[in-house]
Write an enzyme that holds these catalytic residues in place. Structure first.
Site, PDB file in Angstrom:
ATOM      1  N   ASN A  59       0.834  -1.188   0.000  1.00  0.00           N
ATOM      2  CA  ASN A  59       0.000   0.000   0.000  1.00  0.00           C
ATOM      3  C   ASN A  59       0.865   1.233   0.000  1.00  0.00           C
ATOM      4  OD1 ASN A  59      -0.346   1.925   2.559  1.00  0.00           O
ATOM      5  ND2 ASN A  59       0.302  -0.116   3.277  1.00  0.00           N
ATOM      6  N   ILE A 116      -0.803   4.599   0.555  1.00  0.00           N
ATOM      7  CA  ILE A 116      -1.925   5.525   0.738  1.00  0.00           C
ATOM      8  C   ILE A 116      -1.399   6.954   0.832  1.00  0.00           C
ATOM      9  CG2 ILE A 116      -3.892   6.129   2.201  1.00  0.00           C
ATOM     10  CD1 ILE A 116      -4.058   3.308   0.887  1.00  0.00           C
ATOM     11  N   GLY A 117      -0.273   7.096   1.533  1.00  0.00           N
ATOM     12  CA  GLY A 117       0.319   8.437   1.657  1.00  0.00           C
ATOM     13  C   GLY A 117      -0.297   9.258   2.770  1.00  0.00           C
ATOM     14  N   ASN A 160       4.421   7.638  14.501  1.00  0.00           N
ATOM     15  CA  ASN A 160       4.681   6.945  13.254  1.00  0.00           C
ATOM     16  C   ASN A 160       5.957   7.472  12.616  1.00  0.00           C
ATOM     17  OD1 ASN A 160       4.746   5.778  10.782  1.00  0.00           O
ATOM     18  ND2 ASN A 160       2.755   6.530  10.112  1.00  0.00           N
ATOM     19  N   CYS A 183       6.586   5.433   8.352  1.00  0.00           N
ATOM     20  CA  CYS A 183       5.769   5.320   7.148  1.00  0.00           C
ATOM     21  C   CYS A 183       6.650   5.390   5.911  1.00  0.00           C
ATOM     22  CB  CYS A 183       4.714   6.418   7.077  1.00  0.00           C
ATOM     23  SG  CYS A 183       3.730   6.267   5.567  1.00  0.00           S
TER      24      CYS A 183
HETATM   25  C1  LIG Z   1      -3.695   0.210   3.820  1.00  0.00           C
HETATM   26  C2  LIG Z   1      -2.776   0.409   4.969  1.00  0.00           C
HETATM   27  C3  LIG Z   1      -2.621   1.676   5.560  1.00  0.00           C
HETATM   28  C4  LIG Z   1      -1.759   1.874   6.622  1.00  0.00           C
HETATM   29  N1  LIG Z   1      -1.652   3.112   7.191  1.00  0.00           N
HETATM   30  C5  LIG Z   1      -0.851   3.275   8.285  1.00  0.00           C
HETATM   31  C6  LIG Z   1      -0.793   4.536   8.955  1.00  0.00           C
HETATM   32  O1  LIG Z   1      -1.479   5.492   8.579  1.00  0.00           O
HETATM   33  N2  LIG Z   1       0.039   4.656  10.019  1.00  0.00           N
HETATM   34  C7  LIG Z   1       0.802   3.604  10.480  1.00  0.00           C
HETATM   35  O2  LIG Z   1       1.543   3.764  11.464  1.00  0.00           O
HETATM   36  N3  LIG Z   1       0.752   2.395   9.882  1.00  0.00           N
HETATM   37  C8  LIG Z   1      -0.051   2.216   8.795  1.00  0.00           C
HETATM   38  N4  LIG Z   1      -0.113   0.980   8.201  1.00  0.00           N
HETATM   39  C9  LIG Z   1       0.711  -0.141   8.735  1.00  0.00           C
HETATM   40  C10 LIG Z   1      -0.119  -1.004   9.666  1.00  0.00           C
HETATM   41  O3  LIG Z   1      -0.556  -0.250  10.783  1.00  0.00           O
HETATM   42  C11 LIG Z   1       0.705  -2.199  10.157  1.00  0.00           C
HETATM   43  O4  LIG Z   1       1.823  -1.695  10.871  1.00  0.00           O
HETATM   44  C12 LIG Z   1       1.207  -3.070   9.010  1.00  0.00           C
HETATM   45  O5  LIG Z   1       0.234  -3.133   8.013  1.00  0.00           O
HETATM   46  C13 LIG Z   1       1.557  -4.500   9.472  1.00  0.00           C
HETATM   47  O6  LIG Z   1       0.449  -5.143  10.006  1.00  0.00           O
HETATM   48  P1  LIG Z   1      -0.488  -6.131   9.146  1.00  0.00           P
HETATM   49  O7  LIG Z   1       0.416  -7.111   8.448  1.00  0.00           O
HETATM   50  O8  LIG Z   1      -1.413  -6.778  10.121  1.00  0.00           O
HETATM   51  O9  LIG Z   1      -1.215  -5.272   8.151  1.00  0.00           O
HETATM   52  C14 LIG Z   1      -0.996   0.768   7.121  1.00  0.00           C
HETATM   53  C15 LIG Z   1      -1.151  -0.486   6.545  1.00  0.00           C
HETATM   54  C16 LIG Z   1      -2.022  -0.703   5.481  1.00  0.00           C
HETATM   55  C17 LIG Z   1      -2.160  -2.066   4.882  1.00  0.00           C
END
Ligand SMILES: Cc1cc2nc3c(=O)[nH]c(=O)nc-3n(C[C@H](O)[C@H](O)[C@H](O)COP(=O)(O)O)c2cc1C
Ligand SMILES: Cc1cc2nc3c(=O)[nH]c(=O)nc-3n(C[C@H](O)[C@H](O)[C@H](O)COP(=O)(O)OP(=O)(O)OC[C@H]3O[C@@H](n4cnc5c(N)ncnc54)[C@H](O)[C@@H]3O)c2cc1C
Ligand SMILES: Cc1cc2nc3c(=O)[nH]c(=O)nc-3n(C[C@H](O)[C@H](O)[C@H](O)COP(=O)(O)OP(=O)(O)OC[C@H]3O[C@@H](n4cnc5c(N)ncnc54)[C@H](O)[C@@H]3O)c2cc1C
Ligand SMILES: Cc1cc2nc3c(=O)[nH]c(=O)nc-3n(C[C@H](O)[C@H](O)[C@H](O)COP(=O)(O)O)c2cc1C
Ligand code: FES
Ligand code: FES
Lengths: 303, 258, 303, 258
Positions: free
Chosen positions: A69, A71-72, A127, A130
């Site tokens: 992803n 998203i930004g 965070n 990112c």
């Molecule tokens: C679509 C998407 C958006 C995310 N947006 C953020 C975010 O805004 N801030 C953040 O700290 N992590 C963000 N993450 C990371 C997740 O919080 C998580 O750390 C990472 O996806 C690993 O966990 P998972 O394998 O269960 O998805 C995002 C992940 C995904 C898939």
């Protein structure tokens, strides 16, 4: 006594399960599917000082047992998040962990100062990891000194405990963890996404408009588990573990590796009911393991 | 209300080259409100492929609690879906999004339904609903080539239907807009679903006409939480972005910046 | 003219497909399944100065779309590899890339000096990235200066071109790549495995006796592809790409990202005929893409 | 010769709690030489689960080109395998490894075949081959409990058969060694397959007897290339390690360090 309850700095969790930041928005959508109060906590979408419209699309791509992803950090900005999103979330009896992002240290500090005053924000998640924004974000997460500096600056202004979210895209994640602990972090959340890429085989060009994206989902679990295990050995502040969690067994594994609570990200897209389902299955899993309280799982691997 | 249900396959057949019609039975059908909504399908219990696949609702039957999807077996996920047999269950999340507004046209009016390729399916249920309301639909359906044309007869039984193929192997040769330029239909409102290029062409062809377009975007959650499917909007609207999955997939002409 | 032929330092490849080190032993087993001469090259199992018996078992564990391994560089040692394994491989018309590993710089130098003299060894692959040995291996691969030093030392004694195999477990892989290029490396091979872990959910203890293992397979492809893309942008020496390759499309992707040839590892375990199958499918894929020669794929993503 | 083939399922049934018998048809059967060899099965075309699963050959029928495996549906892979239906194809790599040596016993002799749980299957084909050679087998089969006992009758039709269950719900209560201590059979050679603990017990019980043990180890390639399944050896042998997949899975007693 509640065998699932976990106490962490600033957080009294009914259970150790919470949706990960960015995978749950600000809760509104999932509130239509189940009662958010059943969750241990909610990590809301990254909040920045100003409104952010994020990256061009496509923003996601599928990979083997995972997804990318970029998203930004799209979000309505500090003011709206506080006045609308957080206000709305007050309807629920669930602690909020506010994910804070920015470009400069000042941005983080400004957001942290105000958002930490919100009634239902019980902790911040810095965070610094990112991978999907040009500057800021991950740059803070790959240098121990810079990470420590930012942590200290935010600690000064935050009215709630500060958790720092670590990036897995580093040579020595434990070094970063030690640095932010020394700088006053109350806890660590890990891992954020691994930087990855998918190409359109026909054109040879990246599928994601941003070029690279953050890899998440079951594919990254082995890396996340190893990093939680390493960091747990080297810091004494609690860890909220994540990375590929999709089942109650995954939760057991992360807590065994040293996590005190577990966040679920990508799996929410595959099964929107995954969090309540895991919470429901936890007690019988504890019985199966012959444990009376979920906290007994924490760090089993190290004993 | 959005539900998740393991629905039973009551019918599954290839109706054109690599195009499949699947009929599913379950309680979830009761929630289906408007044509143009879609469902998010998990094609297997494995983690690979991982994500759900968004597929439009092609027709709804409240009595039998059955609904139909029509999809092209293209990549990894839909190819797996195509292998499912009658009697097997499919994990469906839905109904999702907002469909085509029926009330925007009035009884007695004539409207055009313009579909391209796998954008055609949602127009079928739409047409049936419009007819129920006493509205007369004209169907303009574009396909790449003869082999992938589907539902021609189904649409004919509902009303005037024109087929266009890019290579001219069936019906008029060219694009839907080529045909529209010929027949110059007299209509109040247009409803369209298909490739972005087609949506653009429709907006350009009928700048002042009332129209509703159904968009496609890569999705994560499918319910509005992940910001994967965001589209920029035009100055015509106050909001600065929309989510295809939850604000759409159908939007009034001129709203989405394309 | 052969549309699949690729010329690289020391290597005249019939085609860009070769089995990755450690996933093909020294060829004997696969020779029973198909003619090894059909391969572009063979990267043999890591060779160390002395015989190594490797790590205790279990040495492998399955993960989502991937696997963990901690073989521990088991191999018969330099002498036997030269006198038996390489000698036997002379029966085949296929260039050998000798994977060289060790604990101290001297080990690498000693092995490189002798093994590079073998008739069919056309290039060396310096394994500075093995995550499964206590010392040596990955320690060389995470510090640009040390990596450069080792590269230079080996270049001095090697009679064939030297490729350096990079570890993905670093903050900035391009930095390491630039360092070894400056130190005289003739090419880069990447990526080795990501350090990961799997736990036995019931006991909470690692499944792999070594504790951690190296993650490989389709799960890592997005990370590998991104790293090849990054490194290709910053170095001018050729790259042999690998990490999750299992299909001809994966090969197209890696070459598009900048690889001049592609190695297949874990996929050999899933389908022992994967290499010849991919080689057979390549021409029709080139037709599909409207390309006359496989080299036209290299770096498509960057154009 | 080792072959890879998509073999057709001609029979598939649950013969005990979570224990399945699957009969497969294909040319690969022609390559099967000795009982105790195994096949490496890919349970799905998905990347998850990724690795093949090693399963012993339980019986071989050269005429019909069919062979049988008996497996416990336990984890992710075997559970998926259990869902396969008759007529479907399974990706099989084999035959692999070296089985039990028949020639090590002479016509007229009596031998014991000692199996534990999912270690029992390979002993069935072994028993048939021994009988063909005029050797008399005595079967000692250990299981956890009544529900998971299988092939009792099949073995009885071949010869003397004793069942042992850990919880005593069927046959003698205890372990195979408990029963052997009772009946003190008179035999020349023992063949055994089962959990490592059982193999150790057998070696300790008959230190001076000729015996052959079949081992289990986590595998990658299954053909000897990846060094995943290596076992240390005892001083009794000159080689300092063996690979279970290609040198084994059957080894003479005393070779493998356990
Ligand atoms: C679509 C998407 C958006 C995310 N947006 C953020 C975010 O805004 N801030 C953040 O700290 N992590 C963000 N993450 C990371 C997740 O919080 C998580 O750390 C990472 O996806 C690993 O966990 P998972 O394998 O269960 O998805 C995002 C992940 C995904 C898939
Ligand atoms: C609202 C909506 C309704 C749709 N209705 C239909 C329909 O009725 N019939 C039909 O055949 N197709 C429909 N599509 C397109 C369909 O979703 C894609 O063809 C399908 O997801 C491709 O998956 P795959 O496994 O074949 O390809 P893969 O290459 O395996 O897909 C990889 C990833 O990309 C995504 N993806 C690929 N193409 C598209 C696309 N065009 N749109 C969105 N995501 C994509 C997949 O969902 C998956 O996450 C619709 C799309 C949307 C957004
Ligand atoms: C030579 C040999 C012959 C065998 N014959 C039989 C048989 O006839 N019937 C039968 O039921 N079982 C047999 N087994 C055991 C069988 O391979 C495992 O039960 C099976 O691999 C478990 O896979 P899973 O998907 O159920 O478990 P998962 O937990 O999904 O397996 C995860 C990974 O661990 C491996 N693994 C797990 N348990 C074992 C084990 N005990 N041995 C080797 N690898 C393991 C799997 O192969 C897979 O790679 C045999 C094993 C070997 C080595
Ligand atoms: C079982 C196993 C053993 C390996 N042994 C070696 C080795 O000896 N030397 C080395 O440089 N890489 C070794 N590797 C790493 C592979 O060569 C390759 O870099 C990695 O597996 C990624 O490719 P893949 O995803 O196609 O397997 C090994 C990998 C596996 C799975
Ligand atoms: S797909 Fe997640 S917001 Fe639309
Ligand atoms: S499983 Fe690879 S050597 Fe035995």
């Amino acid at each position: 006594m509640n065998r699932l309850a976990i106490e962490l700095p600033g957080l009294s969790l009914k259970n150790p399960i919470m949706p990960a930041s960015g995978c749950f928005g600000f809760g509104k959508e999932y509130a239509k599917l189940y009662d958010l109060s059943t969750l241990g906590a909610i990590m809301i979408k990254a909040t920045t000082l100003e409104t952010r419209l994020g990256n061009p699309t496509p923003r996601v791509a599928e990979t083997a047992a995972g997804m990318l992803n970029a998203i930004g950090l799209q979000n309505p900005g500090l003011e709206k998040v506080i006045s609308e999103e957080l206000k709305w979330l007050e309807h629920y009896d669930v602690p909020i962990i506010a994910n804070v992002a920015g470009t400069l240290t000042e941005d983080y500090v400004e957001v942290a100062k105000h958002i930490s005053k919100s009634k239902n924000v019980q902790a911040l998640e810095l965070n610094i990891s990112c991978p999907n924004v040009k500057c800021g974000g991950i740059t803070f997460g790959t240098d121990p000194a810079i990470a420590a500096e930012l942590t200290a600056a935010v600690k000064k202004v935050s009215e709630v405990p500060v958790y720092v979210k670590l990036s897995p895209n580093v040579t020595d994640i434990a070094e970063i963890a030690r640095a932010v602990e020394a700088a006053g972090a109350d806890g660590i959340t890990m891992i954020n996404t691994l930087v990855g890429m998918r190409l359109d085989t026909r054109t040879g060009k990246p599928v994601i408009a941003n070029g690279t994206g953050g890899l998440s989902g079951p594919a990254v679990k082995p890396v996340a588990l190893r990093m939680v295990f390493e960091v747990a050995k080297q810091v004494s502040i609690p860890i909220i573990g994540m990375g590929g969690v999709a089942t109650v067994d995954d939760v057991i594994d992360f807590m065994s590796a040293g996590a005190s609570a577990v966040a679920v990200g990508t799996a929410n897209f595959v099964d929107p009911f995954v969090c309540p389902n895991i919470i429901e299955q936890l007690p019988e899993k504890l019985d199966w393991l012959g444990l009376s309280h979920v906290s007994e799982l924490i760090g089993r691997s190290h004993r | 209300m959005i539900r998740q249900e393991r629905m039973r396959i009551v019918k599954h057949q290839e109706i054109a080259h690599n195009v499949f019609e699947m009929r599913l039975n379950g309680q979830l059908v009761q929630e289906m409100k408007s044509p143009g909504q879609f469902v998010h399908i998990r094609v297997s219990d494995s983690y690979e492929p991982l994500l759900r696949r968004p597929i439009s609702i092609a027709s709804i039957d409240d009595e039998s609690l059955e609904f139909t999807i029509i999809y092209r077996a293209e990549g990894r996920g839909t190819s797996l879906l195509a292998q499912k047999r009658m009697g097997e269950e499919v994990d469906v999340l839905g109904p999702l999004g907002n469909g085509f507004p029926i009330h925007e046209a009035s009884p007695g009016e004539t409207v055009i339904l313009v579909g391209g390729g796998i954008g055609v399916p949602p127009l079928y249920e739409l047409s049936r609903r419009l007819i129920e309301k006493g509205i007369t639909p004209i169907h303009i359906l574009g396909f790449q080539t003869k082999e992938v044309v589907f539902y021609e007869n189904e649409f004919r039984t509902l009303g005037e239907t024109h087929i266009v193929t890019v290579d001219g192997t069936q019906g008029r040769q060219g694009f839907v807009t080529t045909l529209l330029a010929d027949i110059k239909p007299d209509f109040s409102t247009y409803y369209t679903c298909g490739p972005t290029a087609m949506l653009v062409a429709m907006e350009n062809m009928y700048p002042d006409r009332k129209g509703f377009l159904s968009f496609e975007e890569r999705m994560g959650c499918g319910i509005g939480a992940c910001f994967a499917c965001v589209c920029k909007t035009t100055e015509k609207t106050e909001v600065d972005y929309v989510k295809v999955c939850s604000d759409g997939p159908v939007f009034p002409a001129g709203v989405v910046h394309i």
